[in-house]
Scaffold this active site. Sequence first.
Site, mmCIF file in Angstrom:
data_model
loop_
_atom_site.group_PDB
_atom_site.id
_atom_site.type_symbol
_atom_site.label_atom_id
_atom_site.label_comp_id
_atom_site.label_asym_id
_atom_site.label_seq_id
_atom_site.Cartn_x
_atom_site.Cartn_y
_atom_site.Cartn_z
ATOM 1 N N THR A 28 -8.103 5.245 -2.750
ATOM 2 C CA THR A 28 -9.348 6.401 -2.797
ATOM 3 C C THR A 28 -8.692 7.839 -3.359
ATOM 4 O O THR A 28 -7.746 7.978 -3.320
ATOM 5 C CB THR A 28 -10.003 6.653 -1.331
ATOM 6 O OG1 THR A 28 -8.672 6.779 -0.423
ATOM 7 C CG2 THR A 28 -10.545 5.294 -0.919
ATOM 8 N N GLY A 30 -16.569 4.698 -3.344
ATOM 9 C CA GLY A 30 -17.977 4.294 -3.729
ATOM 10 C C GLY A 30 -18.357 4.755 -5.214
ATOM 11 O O GLY A 30 -17.309 4.988 -5.876
ATOM 12 N N GLY A 87 -14.832 -2.695 -2.490
ATOM 13 C CA GLY A 87 -14.496 -1.668 -1.302
ATOM 14 C C GLY A 87 -15.800 -1.345 -0.469
ATOM 15 O O GLY A 87 -16.570 -1.909 0.237
ATOM 16 N N ILE A 127 -7.873 1.446 -8.131
ATOM 17 C CA ILE A 127 -7.489 2.602 -7.316
ATOM 18 C C ILE A 127 -7.474 2.730 -5.949
ATOM 19 O O ILE A 127 -8.388 2.018 -5.711
ATOM 20 C CB ILE A 127 -7.768 3.876 -8.014
ATOM 21 C CG1 ILE A 127 -9.271 3.979 -7.950
ATOM 22 C CG2 ILE A 127 -7.286 4.076 -9.430
ATOM 23 C CD1 ILE A 127 -9.809 5.242 -8.399
ATOM 24 N N GLY A 138 -12.402 0.202 -7.049
ATOM 25 C CA GLY A 138 -12.960 1.820 -6.894
ATOM 26 C C GLY A 138 -14.355 1.785 -7.285
ATOM 27 O O GLY A 138 -14.505 1.798 -8.674
ATOM 28 N N CYS A 176 -2.217 5.241 0.586
ATOM 29 C CA CYS A 176 -3.108 5.887 1.610
ATOM 30 C C CYS A 176 -2.913 7.307 1.501
ATOM 31 O O CYS A 176 -1.786 7.671 2.046
ATOM 32 C CB CYS A 176 -2.848 5.040 2.929
ATOM 33 S SG CYS A 176 -4.010 5.949 4.116
ATOM 34 N N ASN A 196 0.903 -1.286 0.061
ATOM 35 C CA ASN A 196 0.085 0.007 -0.040
ATOM 36 C C ASN A 196 0.943 1.316 -0.064
ATOM 37 O O ASN A 196 1.199 1.545 1.010
ATOM 38 C CB ASN A 196 -1.057 -0.083 1.406
ATOM 39 C CG ASN A 196 -1.831 1.205 1.245
ATOM 40 O OD1 ASN A 196 -1.810 2.137 0.423
ATOM 41 N ND2 ASN A 196 -2.895 1.117 1.985
HETATM 42 C C1 SIN Z 1 -5.789 3.463 2.745
HETATM 43 O O1 SIN Z 1 -6.568 4.304 2.145
HETATM 44 O O2 SIN Z 1 -5.111 2.860 2.115
HETATM 45 C C2 SIN Z 1 -6.374 3.047 4.159
HETATM 46 C C3 SIN Z 1 -7.358 4.002 4.584
HETATM 47 C C4 SIN Z 1 -6.794 4.501 5.899
HETATM 48 O O3 SIN Z 1 -6.540 3.633 6.917
HETATM 49 O O4 SIN Z 1 -6.690 5.628 6.143
#
Ligand code: SIN
Length: 305
Positions: A194, A218, A266, A192, A244, A131, A128
């Site tokens: 967010t 969403g 998601g 993707i 996504g 984030c 990841n």
């Molecule tokens: C993420 O967007 O990868 C995780 C979301 C978060 O914990 O803020």
Amino acid sequence: MVNTAVNLCGVELENPVIPASGAFGYGREFAEIYDINCLGAFAIKGTTAYPRFGNPTPRIADAPGGMLNSVGLQNPGVEDVVNVELPALAKVYSKKVLANVCGFSIGEYVSVAERLDAEDIVGWIELNVSCPNVHGGGMSFGACCEGAAAVTREVKRVTKKPVIVKLTPNVTDIVPIARACADAGADGLSLINTVLAMRIDPAARRPVLANVTGGLSGGAVFPIALRMVYQVYEAVDIPIVGMGGVSTARDVIEMMLAGATAVGVGAANLTNPFAAKEIIEALPAEMEKYGITNLVDIIGGAHNG
Ligand code: SIN
């Protein structure tokens, strides 16, 4: 009789539907309401070296066609995940998970990935680097080619399992970053994460989220995600997990036509905890509707030549 099986980086999936990281916890709560072995796989909550409480509240906000989160990588830390969460999961789930690995330094990504790579239930490492809700980690690595490639390269040195790099949409052009990860040895890409966004409370004249900004997910982001999967598919030769705003079997088919081998679900899990199961159940009829016998045959099918 249709065939929904796909192969993600050498691992066979009965179907391509994968609840996305952050929307399915470590699987336990969902296993209480349905048999999660119907899933193709799922991605666990982003995991760091040490426990994190996440961002201050409010960290969830409503949005047209979706929601914002600024959770901030709340998680119990990798030792708890290995010693508590994954053993508990193994009692109710016999398939593989994508272990979503987060970090604030390359060293943290490497140590968390190495620890999770040793677990039988982990089928893939999902890196990841996307984030948007933390400062100094996550997206700050994935928003440039050098950062994304460096994390990929170092994690590949310590893992035997396929490494799938999760990309951010919050860049001018996702394609060079996808290429940089592929060149650094990524076995796959997921996209993707967010979309960086915000809401303002007009009465308080302040941002709704304590962190000011958060990630939009969403249905509102589905066309953006689809466009990016389509673009990345043209640029790399490694499998893509498209995600996504996916909430229907038709969305799964669209994502696969754009180039996804598997499809993440998601935010839909948060409004309807049965969403992933219902999409899987609806998939065969949706395939028949479009004359699809083998789902793998449509991967990238929307591209010309
Ligand atoms: C993420 O967007 O990868 C995780 C979301 C978060 O914990 O803020």
